[in-house]
Design a protein around this motif. Structure first.
Motif, mmCIF file in Angstrom:
data_model
loop_
_atom_site.group_PDB
_atom_site.id
_atom_site.type_symbol
_atom_site.label_atom_id
_atom_site.label_comp_id
_atom_site.label_asym_id
_atom_site.label_seq_id
_atom_site.Cartn_x
_atom_site.Cartn_y
_atom_site.Cartn_z
ATOM 1 N N PHE A 108 0.822 -1.209 0.000
ATOM 2 C CA PHE A 108 0.000 0.000 0.000
ATOM 3 C C PHE A 108 0.858 1.262 0.000
ATOM 4 O O PHE A 108 0.404 2.327 -0.418
ATOM 5 N N GLY A 109 2.118 1.137 0.439
ATOM 6 C CA GLY A 109 3.016 2.291 0.433
ATOM 7 C C GLY A 109 3.349 2.777 -0.967
ATOM 8 O O GLY A 109 3.603 3.971 -1.176
ATOM 9 N N LYS B 146 -4.803 -2.061 -6.812
ATOM 10 C CA LYS B 146 -3.728 -3.016 -7.092
ATOM 11 C C LYS B 146 -3.488 -3.943 -5.897
ATOM 12 O O LYS B 146 -3.269 -5.153 -6.064
ATOM 13 N N VAL B 147 -3.525 -3.358 -4.703
ATOM 14 C CA VAL B 147 -3.328 -4.173 -3.500
ATOM 15 C C VAL B 147 -4.470 -5.179 -3.349
ATOM 16 O O VAL B 147 -4.251 -6.356 -3.043
ATOM 17 N N THR B 148 -5.691 -4.722 -3.603
ATOM 18 C CA THR B 148 -6.863 -5.600 -3.502
ATOM 19 C C THR B 148 -6.779 -6.740 -4.509
ATOM 20 O O THR B 148 -7.078 -7.901 -4.184
ATOM 21 N N ILE C 249 -10.061 -2.035 1.526
ATOM 22 C CA ILE C 249 -9.277 -0.949 2.100
ATOM 23 C C ILE C 249 -10.217 0.235 2.272
ATOM 24 O O ILE C 249 -10.850 0.692 1.308
ATOM 25 N N ALA C 250 -10.339 0.704 3.511
ATOM 26 C CA ALA C 250 -11.367 1.701 3.820
ATOM 27 C C ALA C 250 -10.801 2.877 4.604
ATOM 28 O O ALA C 250 -9.794 2.757 5.310
ATOM 29 N N ASP C 251 -11.487 4.003 4.468
ATOM 30 C CA ASP C 251 -11.228 5.196 5.270
ATOM 31 C C ASP C 251 -11.589 4.869 6.723
ATOM 32 O O ASP C 251 -12.671 4.371 7.007
ATOM 33 N N VAL C 252 -10.676 5.148 7.642
ATOM 34 C CA VAL C 252 -10.887 4.803 9.051
ATOM 35 C C VAL C 252 -12.104 5.510 9.636
ATOM 36 O O VAL C 252 -12.821 4.947 10.473
ATOM 37 N N ARG D 15 -9.399 6.563 -4.174
ATOM 38 C CA ARG D 15 -8.099 7.164 -4.448
ATOM 39 C C ARG D 15 -7.464 7.588 -3.125
ATOM 40 O O ARG D 15 -8.111 8.232 -2.308
ATOM 41 N N LYS D 16 -6.212 7.218 -2.924
ATOM 42 C CA LYS D 16 -5.529 7.526 -1.670
ATOM 43 C C LYS D 16 -5.330 9.028 -1.490
ATOM 44 O O LYS D 16 -5.110 9.755 -2.453
ATOM 45 N N SER D 17 -5.384 9.453 -0.227
ATOM 46 C CA SER D 17 -5.090 10.834 0.126
ATOM 47 C C SER D 17 -4.146 10.836 1.314
ATOM 48 O O SER D 17 -4.325 10.072 2.263
ATOM 49 N N ASN D 18 -3.143 11.702 1.282
ATOM 50 C CA ASN D 18 -2.199 11.799 2.397
ATOM 51 C C ASN D 18 -2.851 12.381 3.646
ATOM 52 O O ASN D 18 -2.278 12.327 4.740
ATOM 53 N N GLN D 19 -4.039 12.955 3.486
ATOM 54 C CA GLN D 19 -4.730 13.593 4.603
ATOM 55 C C GLN D 19 -5.608 12.606 5.379
ATOM 56 O O GLN D 19 -6.197 12.987 6.386
#
Length: 283
Positions: free
Chosen positions: A216-217, A223-225, A245-248, A256-260
């Motif tokens: 995931f990094g 792709k990870v899924t 993979i979910a938002d906590v 789409r990943k977000s650094n925030q």
């Protein structure tokens, strides 16, 4: 160790403790206790004068009635384990279905602002109504200052926090780290039902989660899924029900990943007819 079978007797004893200004922790369980439960209780004892442990197999949170019938009921050995933690500071509440529900064994319908529709909610219809019904009822009976829930059931933990917030229940919810066997398998009461070859295979779940975290990094959630799905597609004994993979915060599947934002990977796997869940923080 004090063991109460009825809410009337427990309430009387809790009233006495509260009149003495004692603080009360609470660990709700369905029994078949293991070291994961012991770790929750130990944390509760560090932060409270006493800890109430409820032991109750709750019928309203089982969507599969066969699973309810097969769920282990081991009160005597549960009490033996609790005595190894503390004989003086633990209070056991082991009610009957009648003591909790009376003549009407049914769930109340709850809204958890959408948390209930993700992951487990998609696969286990009505499950979180059953969870909310029993936890709210137990909170009303026990009236704890703090209650302790393991992060293995992370979605449940988030839903309990939402339940407390929306119903103004005066209890602090404490999430506790997943307690694992030496081989990485998340502790669960269901583990004792695993046949030997499935118990030997089951640590593959956590091993896969750890590799997924590494991937995931540098890779997208999709792709990870895909990678995780392929790992289980070729496994002889373990059948993947879902990997998400979910938002906590929202528990919604990430697009789409977000650094925030913080993310967590959630997994459900069948080992023969035993359903195992696990999760891992990704960032």
């Amino acid at each position: 160790m004090k063991i109460f079978k009825t809410k009337t007797d427990l309430i009387t004893y809790v009233d006495k403790l509260k009149s003495e200004k004692k603080t009360l922790g609470f660990v709700p369980t369905m029994g078949a206790l293991h070291q994961g439960h012991a770790s929750l209780i130990t944390q509760g004892l560090l932060q409270n004068d006493f800890v109430v442990v409820s032991i109750f197999v709750n019928p309203t949170q089982f969507d599969n009635k066969e699973d309810l019938v097969k769920y282990p009921r081991t009160l005597d050995s549960d009490v033996d384990l609790l005595k190894t933690v503390s004989e003086e500071k633990i209070i056991v509440y082991a009610p009957s279905v009648d003591d909790i529900y009376g003549e009407h064994v049914e769930s109340i319908s709850f809204s958890y602002d959408g948390l209930e529709h993700e992951m487990e909610g998609r696969f286990r219809e009505g499950h979180f109504d059953g969870v909310g019904t029993i936890v709210k009822r137990l909170f009303e009976i026990v009236r704890p200052d703090k209650a302790y829930f393991g992060e293995k059931d992370f979605q449940q933990l988030m839903i309990i926090k939402k339940l407390v917030e929306k119903n103004n229940i005066p209890v602090t919810i404490i999430g506790c780290k997943i307690h694992r066997a030496k081989d990485g398998l998340a502790m669960s009461s269901r583990n004792m039902r695993l046949k030997p070859e499935y118990r030997e295979a089951a640590p593959f779940i956590y091993k896969t989660l750890k590799t997924a975290k590494e991937k995931f990094g540098t890779k997208s959630a999709n792709k990870v899924t895909e990678w995780v799905t392929k790992q289980f597609a070729t496994h002889d004994l373990l059948e993947l029900e879902y990997f998400i993979i979910a938002d906590v915060e929202t528990l919604k599947t990430v697009k789409r990943k977000s650094n925030q934002k913080s993310y967590r990977a959630f997994i459900a796997v069948y080992a023969d007819d035993i359903r195992l869940i696990d999760n891992i923080a990704l960032n």
